[in-house]
Design a protein around this motif. Structure first.
Motif, PDB file in Angstrom:
ATOM      1  N   ASN A 172       0.875  -1.020  -0.038  1.00 56.77           N
ATOM      2  CA  ASN A 172      -0.008  -0.171   0.123  1.00 56.77           C
ATOM      3  C   ASN A 172       0.916   1.393  -0.044  1.00 56.77           C
ATOM      4  O   ASN A 172       0.525   2.269  -0.616  1.00 56.77           O
ATOM      5  CB  ASN A 172      -0.864   0.047   1.226  1.00 56.77           C
ATOM      6  N   GLU A 205       1.111   1.653  -3.950  1.00 59.48           N
ATOM      7  CA  GLU A 205       0.040   2.483  -4.370  1.00 59.48           C
ATOM      8  C   GLU A 205       0.554   3.972  -4.318  1.00 59.48           C
ATOM      9  O   GLU A 205      -0.007   4.753  -4.789  1.00 59.48           O
ATOM     10  CB  GLU A 205      -1.253   2.339  -3.346  1.00 59.48           C
ATOM     11  N   PRO A 234       0.041   3.852  -8.803  1.00 55.63           N
ATOM     12  CA  PRO A 234      -1.443   4.025  -8.316  1.00 55.63           C
ATOM     13  C   PRO A 234      -2.261   3.011  -9.257  1.00 55.63           C
ATOM     14  O   PRO A 234      -2.238   2.878 -10.345  1.00 55.63           O
ATOM     15  CB  PRO A 234      -1.716   5.460  -8.541  1.00 55.63           C
ATOM     16  N   ASN A 235      -3.128   2.261  -8.381  1.00 56.26           N
ATOM     17  CA  ASN A 235      -3.799   1.353  -8.912  1.00 56.26           C
ATOM     18  C   ASN A 235      -3.070   0.347  -9.594  1.00 56.26           C
ATOM     19  O   ASN A 235      -3.634  -0.536 -10.440  1.00 56.26           O
ATOM     20  CB  ASN A 235      -4.869   1.868  -9.893  1.00 56.26           C
ATOM     21  N   ASP A 245      -7.177   0.175   0.018  1.00 62.16           N
ATOM     22  CA  ASP A 245      -7.211   1.193  -1.082  1.00 62.16           C
ATOM     23  C   ASP A 245      -8.384   0.728  -2.063  1.00 62.16           C
ATOM     24  O   ASP A 245      -9.069   1.941  -2.649  1.00 62.16           O
ATOM     25  CB  ASP A 245      -5.879   1.424  -1.881  1.00 62.16           C
TER      26      ASP A 245
END
Length: 290
Positions: A172, A205, A234-235, A245
């Protein structure tokens, strides 16, 4: 392992393509996460775009295994399973395995874990009870047993170390030095993958400048001494989950599982594409479903 690969607090940030640029055909690559949960999918997608092939992949398998198998990147797979969780059997893994596309070392989940422990501790093997009395010895004729040298005289499976040339994991949060934090309910075995590898690459992330005083120490799963590079993506676990998330993209996963590989790859993973293109294509598909 070359000196300095995993030590110190220097800025270790890289791009996905930088990471793949350090990988070579024929390597043994460990991929963290579990099934369709917190997989380093942005790094896997970068690997798909590369000319790296002939890989030995070590994974608690999910779509990472399926994608690499569909693309013909795998020479040998070491796994306890290959699942999408809500879809029990990874379809591209199944198709490739049924076609005899790669060699498979299928082992018990605990054997897999102890193979990583052995590698992390630079031991040739560790004795484990898992596998005794099952077909694991029959389907893996190269495995051996050992007898305890003590009075009990018990017989164990001698699980060989799962040494990795490189590990890819996703968390994360991470800092630029390579410390990685998981925020979900399960750490999986990402730390062992990193420690079992000569080089380890952590996608996250979000990059952070530091972890606050209220950070629970146990969440700092991955330590900088075992990390070679850090990538902010991110993602980057999509379409697997990265709790808290985001959860698994079940609708997209169903699309992946039901779409012939050439068609899926043409739309979402075309030659010359990149991670931004992938994320845009996914967003466009979701818009079409409304």
């Amino acid at each position: 392992m070359t000196s300095g690969d995993k030590t110190g607090s220097a800025d270790k940030t890289l791009s996905p393509d930088d990471v793949v640029g350090r990988l070579r055909s024929g390597m043994t690559i460990g991929i963290g996460g579990w099934g369709s949960r917190r997989k380093p999918m942005a790094l896997v997608r970068a690997l798909l775009r590369s000319d790296v092939t002939d890989l030995t992949v070590v994974s608690y398998g999910g779509p990472d295994v399926g994608l690499l198998a569909a693309a013909g990147k795998i020479r040998k797979l070491v796994a306890a399973f290959a699942t999408l969780d809500s879809i029990p059997l990874e379809p591209n893994f199944r198709a490739a395995r049924q076609n005899g596309a790669f060699e498979l070392m299928e082992i018990d989940e605990a054997m897999f874990m102890w193979g990583l422990h052995a590698a992390a501790n630079r031991l040739p093997f560790l004795p484990v009870r898992a596998g005794i009395g099952s077909d694991v010895m029959r389907v893996n004729p190269g495995l051996r047993t050992v007898t305890s040298p003590y009075e009990d005289g018990e017989t164990f499976v001698a699980m060989p170390a799962l040494r990795l040339d490189a590990a890819l994991v996703h968390v994360n949060r991470a800092d630029r030095a390579g410390n990685g934090q998981y925020l979900g309910p399960d750490p999986y075995f990402d730390d062992l993958f990193c420690e079992a590898a000569d080089s380890a690459y952590v996608s996250c992330e979000q990059l952070v400048d530091g972890f606050g005083a209220d950070t629970v120490p146990q969440t700092l799963l991955v330590k900088r001494h075992s990390v070679t590079g850090v990538v902010e993506t991110p993602n980057g676990a999509h379409f697997t989950s990265c709790v808290p998330d985001y959860g698994r993209d079940e609708a997209f996963q169903k699309l992946y599982a039901s779409t012939p590989w050439p068609e899926f790859a043409e739309r979402f993973l075309p030659p010359g594409g990149d991670e931004k293109q992938y994320q845009s294509a996914v967003q466009a598909w979701h818009e079409e479903q409304k």
